[in-house]
Design a protein around this motif. Structure first.
Motif: not given
Length: 559
Positions: A475-481, A483-494, A533-537, A541-546
């Motif tokens: 499950m590690v790849p799914t957990l990573i995905s 995690f970063f999905f929730l982080f990135m959507r949290g950064m851009v939600t209005l 830039i934050t979301v792209l970073a 990072l997600m890509r590198l971890l995967l």
């Protein structure tokens, strides 16, 4: 079934500690859903029936349905979202087909264009259109031609750019479900490429087309960012809710409009789910390989690349504007726009980072616990939990945010103590995207081989050993995905957090909107660039971890 088998099926032979742990895995996420999703929504429904004199009834509904401008607002919303859905489905089919069935050159350019709208709040598309085609736009100044970009035209274009990647992803998946043997049989029978497209491809895509259309309709009818920036006098339901709650402080009427917005969204969600279920892949299908046919490929490539270049240009002009001295009069480059001191300076960006990290950590843990518990449950109860977990996707972010205001903006006792905190913003973001994260988790846990779990159990491993040696490594790849999905959507939600902002607490996406509304459009662009830039970073990072996890798994398997 023997008595022993019945005891095993009911989990009676499972150690008490494991049974307790399984109950905690189930009850904690369900308690979260009850407190931060079901309870706020019930408050919205209740407040919509509360009348000005303190009584309950249908007075608010009669009053708002009697307003002449409401029907114009509803009509505007339906027209805008309908046009956007048609455009997204049409362009999405072209792009998805070009990517899936042809050997398109410069594929990376198209991929970049599809990623860009996901890196920033939705209003960045509207901001880019204004910088390009507005009254002081780049092309307006260069060509001397005034384009009416405000109102319906701008909303449709901005929302189409925002929703297009989702349409492409849905249709690309639908195209991958096709079976090459059907095309081989049609070729043997002498069918032309056009005939094969009409008789095989389109019928196979009908549910994918419906699903993409409903998703784009839902995303755009509930979006507030583009409507706030480029909508002008063209009012839609999302801006009407904001006007009722923020402009007139009429929370009860805002709740009524929220219920009205919820109806078409839930209907679209239901139809999309029906289309998705009926459009599943066929077992044993052989994928269709891309081929070459110039009369088809060249027009597809031209339209795909023109669309990609337009998307990139809209985002690029926002980046360019963030370095301009004084748009459009002094076009010399400077960094002063990044010296943001108004609207809280950079505090909203740090709040977004903090809240998004909480969203990602808390959300990943809760979703993992829920899928672990759900997979051990009997059929009917597992289906009930599944249904409850995916229901949040049908609730617009604007309605969820309004429900949080009505539920948590109360006396300073729990849960009111959460109001005005980054923690409540994090919870709102998580439950806004709860369904998508849950479905990803379900897909990931289905990849855990049952024989592996049985092997761990056979050699005497209990629940903890099963998690450590069988479930978590897979499950590690799914957990990573997730995690970063929730982080990135949290950064851009209005839309989901616009009502949770206080004089002392804001987030990045809201600051972009407020800077633009205050006339500091280049500083708004600078703030949007920092979010991108934050979301792209985070994506990098997600890509590198995967990649690291994939290499580690291969090394462990080889060893």
């Amino acid at each position: 079934m023997s008595a022993g088998e019945k005891r095993v099926s009911r989990g009676l032979d499972t150690p008490f500690e494991e049974r307790l742990f399984q109950r905690v895995l189930l009850l904690v996420p369900l308690a979260g859903l009850a407190l931060f999703f079901l309870y706020p929504l019930s408050i919205v429904v209740w407040r919509s029936f509360q009348q000005g004199d303190g009584t309950t009834g249908l007075g608010n509904y009669r009053e708002i349905l009697g307003l002449d401008h409401l029907w114009r607002v509803v009509s505007n919303s339906l027209v805008m979202s309908g046009l956007t859905a048609v455009i997204c489905v049409g362009l999405g089919l072209v792009i998805a087909y070009a990517l899936s069935r042809t050997r398109i050159p410069l594929r990376w350019l198209v991929t970049l264009a599809l990623i860009l709208p996901l890196l920033a709040p939705s209003l960045v598309q509207a901001l880019g259109l204004i910088f390009m085609f507005g009254r002081n736009g780049l092309l307006t100044s260069l060509l001397g031609v005034q384009v009416q970009i405000y109102g319906l035209p701008g909303l449709v274009i901005a929302n189409s750019l925002y929703a297009l990647p989702q349409a492409v992803m849905i249709l690309a998946v639908a195209l991958r479900h096709a079976d090459r043997r059907q095309y081989d049989a049609a070729l043997v029978l002498g069918a032309s490429p056009w005939r094969r497209f009409v008789d095989i491809t389109l019928p196979g895509l009908r549910f994918g087309l419906l699903s993409a259309g409903f998703v784009c309709f839902t995303v755009t009818i509930t979006d507030f960012g583009n409507a706030a920036v480029i909508g002008g006098n063209y009012r839609v339901l999302a801006s009407e809710i904001y006007a009722q709650v923020v402009g007139q402080m009429n929370f009860n009427m805002g709740a009524v409009v929220g219920i009205l917005l919820l109806i078409p969204t839930l209907l679209a969600f239901y139809l999309e789910k029906v289309a998705g279920l009926r459009g599943g892949s066929s077992e044993g299908a052989i994928p269709v390989e891309p081929d070459r046919w110039a009369p088809r490929d060249i027009p597809l490539w031209i339209l795909t690349h023109l669309t990609a270049l337009f998307v990139i240009a809209i985002v690029a002009v926002v980046i360019f504007a963030s370095f301009v001295q004084l748009w459009p009069y002094r076009m010399s480059l400077t960094l002063k726009n990044y010296n943001i001191t108004t609207q809280g300076g950079y505090d909203p960006l740090w709040t977004s980072l903090y809240a998004s990290l909480i969203t990602a950590v808390f959300g990943t843990a809760m979703l993992f616990a829920l899928v672990l518990a759900q997979r051990k449950m009997p059929g009917w109860s597992a289906r009930l939990v599944y249904l409850l977990a995916i229901v949040p996707v049908g609730v617009p972010g604007l309605v969820l945010g309004l429900s949080y205001v009505l539920s948590f903006n109360v006396r300073p006792v729990f849960p009111g103590i959460l109001y005005g905190s980054a923690l409540l913003i994090a919870f709102c973001n998580f439950y806004h995207y709860h369904s998508q994260g849950f479905l990803t988790m379900v897909t990931g846990i289905r990849n855990v081989p049952q024989p592996l779990e049985e092997t761990v159990t056979t050699i005497g491993g209990g629940l903890w050993a099963n998690l450590r040696d069988a479930v978590i490594p897979i499950m590690v790849p799914t957990l990573i995905s997730v995690f970063f999905f929730l982080f990135m959507r949290g950064m851009v939600t209005l839309s989901a957090v616009i009502f949770l902002i206080t004089p002392k607490l804001s987030v990045g996406a809201v600051s972009v909107m407020r800077l633009d509304q205050a006339g500091s459009s280049t500083q708004a662009a600078a703030f949007a660039v920092l979010i991108m830039i934050t979301v792209l970073a985070a994506m990098g990072l997600m890509r590198l971890l995967l990649i690291w996890q994939s290499r580690r798994s291969r090394a462990r398997a080889a060893g």
